[in-house]
Design a protein around this motif. Structure first.
Motif, PDB file in Angstrom:
ATOM      1  N   ARG A 192      89.016 -23.947  -2.868  1.00  0.00           N
ATOM      2  CA  ARG A 192      88.355 -24.615  -3.536  1.00  0.00           C
ATOM      3  C   ARG A 192      89.255 -25.125  -4.834  1.00  0.00           C
ATOM      4  O   ARG A 192      89.572 -26.518  -5.283  1.00  0.00           O
ATOM      5  N   SER A 193      89.412 -23.819  -5.816  1.00  0.00           N
ATOM      6  CA  SER A 193      89.931 -24.188  -6.988  1.00  0.00           C
ATOM      7  C   SER A 193      91.349 -24.644  -7.109  1.00  0.00           C
ATOM      8  O   SER A 193      92.111 -25.113  -7.658  1.00  0.00           O
ATOM      9  N   HIS A 194      92.599 -24.110  -5.699  1.00  0.00           N
ATOM     10  CA  HIS A 194      93.742 -25.180  -4.689  1.00  0.00           C
ATOM     11  C   HIS A 194      93.645 -26.098  -4.623  1.00  0.00           C
ATOM     12  O   HIS A 194      94.437 -26.639  -4.024  1.00  0.00           O
ATOM     13  N   ASN A 195      92.040 -26.536  -4.156  1.00  0.00           N
ATOM     14  CA  ASN A 195      92.148 -28.204  -3.176  1.00  0.00           C
ATOM     15  C   ASN A 195      92.872 -27.618  -1.587  1.00  0.00           C
ATOM     16  O   ASN A 195      93.521 -28.604  -1.790  1.00  0.00           O
ATOM     17  N   ASN A 208      94.754 -11.449  11.769  1.00  0.00           N
ATOM     18  CA  ASN A 208      93.326 -11.906  11.920  1.00  0.00           C
ATOM     19  C   ASN A 208      93.148 -13.546  11.458  1.00  0.00           C
ATOM     20  O   ASN A 208      94.607 -13.887  11.412  1.00  0.00           O
ATOM     21  N   VAL A 209      92.894 -14.560  13.426  1.00  0.00           N
ATOM     22  CA  VAL A 209      92.368 -15.999  12.163  1.00  0.00           C
ATOM     23  C   VAL A 209      91.100 -16.396  11.619  1.00  0.00           C
ATOM     24  O   VAL A 209      90.363 -15.954  12.686  1.00  0.00           O
ATOM     25  N   HIS A 210      90.421 -16.655  10.969  1.00  0.00           N
ATOM     26  CA  HIS A 210      89.344 -16.132  10.177  1.00  0.00           C
ATOM     27  C   HIS A 210      89.155 -18.054  10.163  1.00  0.00           C
ATOM     28  O   HIS A 210      90.315 -18.827   9.371  1.00  0.00           O
ATOM     29  N   THR A 211      88.090 -18.879  10.725  1.00  0.00           N
ATOM     30  CA  THR A 211      87.802 -20.041  10.377  1.00  0.00           C
ATOM     31  C   THR A 211      85.978 -20.089  10.042  1.00  0.00           C
ATOM     32  O   THR A 211      85.465 -19.526  10.341  1.00  0.00           O
ATOM     33  N   PHE A 212      85.932 -21.308   9.261  1.00  0.00           N
ATOM     34  CA  PHE A 212      85.385 -21.285   8.337  1.00  0.00           C
ATOM     35  C   PHE A 212      84.534 -22.948   7.640  1.00  0.00           C
ATOM     36  O   PHE A 212      85.664 -23.253   7.996  1.00  0.00           O
ATOM     37  N   ILE A 213      82.999 -23.012   7.384  1.00  0.00           N
ATOM     38  CA  ILE A 213      83.474 -23.808   6.401  1.00  0.00           C
ATOM     39  C   ILE A 213      83.545 -23.765   5.317  1.00  0.00           C
ATOM     40  O   ILE A 213      82.576 -23.460   4.711  1.00  0.00           O
ATOM     41  N   ILE A 214      84.348 -24.970   4.600  1.00  0.00           N
ATOM     42  CA  ILE A 214      83.787 -24.949   3.070  1.00  0.00           C
ATOM     43  C   ILE A 214      83.455 -26.488   2.483  1.00  0.00           C
ATOM     44  O   ILE A 214      83.675 -27.124   3.126  1.00  0.00           O
ATOM     45  N   ASP A 215      81.939 -27.115   2.280  1.00  0.00           N
ATOM     46  CA  ASP A 215      81.717 -27.729   1.938  1.00  0.00           C
ATOM     47  C   ASP A 215      81.768 -28.526   3.240  1.00  0.00           C
ATOM     48  O   ASP A 215      82.100 -30.066   2.882  1.00  0.00           O
TER      49      ASP A 215
END
Length: 247
Positions: A192-195, A208-215
């Motif tokens: 978030r802090s680095h957009n 690994n490759v991790h997928t997740f949700i931000i906003d």
């Protein structure tokens, strides 16, 4: 300003080679990689812990001279090479970079990777549950601490580095594995802090490759592999996407 990655060739990402005199097979694999694979890339990013220990840019003990020479040949050929400091080689500095043509990156580096802002880190700053390590990291990155260390004779620094490696080995054995992994909240806050919605890092040795949700948006975290004497992995990126080369 983000570093703009040209789209004419592929871009390579590696980390955690831990090169040392005691690991000649990995050194040979790295030198071969530079001569026969990286030479065909647009850019190479080394995201920390290239060396198992680094006690100062005045250390020319084997195998560092061969590595300096091969990196210089690679950068002279036109391949851009970028290097982040890791938790093992954070004393690596501008003298090494001048000798090799390598560009030193900060702890947080945002690049434009084929149109997508991408945050590059070594990864240790994300392991915020490991409080003793984070305290040591703060102390060891002060100019006073580093000046005190680098002002010592080279032989003494080499002996102390061996002792620290041994202590670190037993220290890790006594820690819970989750403490040495990244903290997901720290990952999200840092992105978030680095957009950014894409992060590439090493350090944890958990590829690994991790997928997740931000906003409400999809984010990805690519964890690079440690190098071994019989197996190496390279994250390769082109304008068409990524693949992981196993060599």
């Amino acid at each position: 300003m983000p570093i703009i990655v040209p789209a004419s060739k592929d871009t390579l990402f590696i980390s955690d080679l831990h090169l040392s005199l005691e690991k000649p097979h990995i050194t040979r694999r790295f030198l071969d990689f530079l001569k026969n694979r990286a030479i065909h890339a647009e850019a190479l990013y080394i995201l920390g812990d290239l060396f198992d220990t680094w006690v100062g840019d005045d250390d020319f003990m084997p195998p560092t001279n061969k590595i300096r020479t091969q990196l210089k040949q690679l950068t002279n050929s036109g391949v851009k090479v970028y290097l982040q400091q890791g938790n093992r080689d954070f004393l690596l500095g501008q003298r090494f970079c001048l000798a090799t043509g390598v560009s030193l990156l900060g702890d947080y580096s945002v690049i434009d990777l084929y149109g997508t802002p991408t945050l590059l880190m070594h990864g240790d700053l994300l392991c915020t549950d490991d409080l003793p390590y984070q305290a040591f990291r703060i102390k060891s990155h002060t100019s006073e601490w580093q000046y005190s260390v680098l002002s010592k004779p080279l032989l003494l620094r080499l002996l102390v580095a061996r002792w620290y490696r041994l202590r670190s080995y037993f220290h890790k054995r006594g820690k819970a594995q989750d403490i040495m992994d990244v903290n997901q909240n720290s990952v999200i806050d840092t992105l978030r802090s680095h957009n950014c919605l894409r992060l590439i890092h090493g350090h944890t040795h958990r590829p690994n490759v991790h997928t997740f949700i931000i906003d409400g948006k999809t984010a990805q975290r690519f964890v690079l592999s440690e190098w071994y004497s019989d197996k190496t992995e390279v994250l390769c990126w082109t304008q068409n996407g990524y693949n992981i080369e196993v060599m």
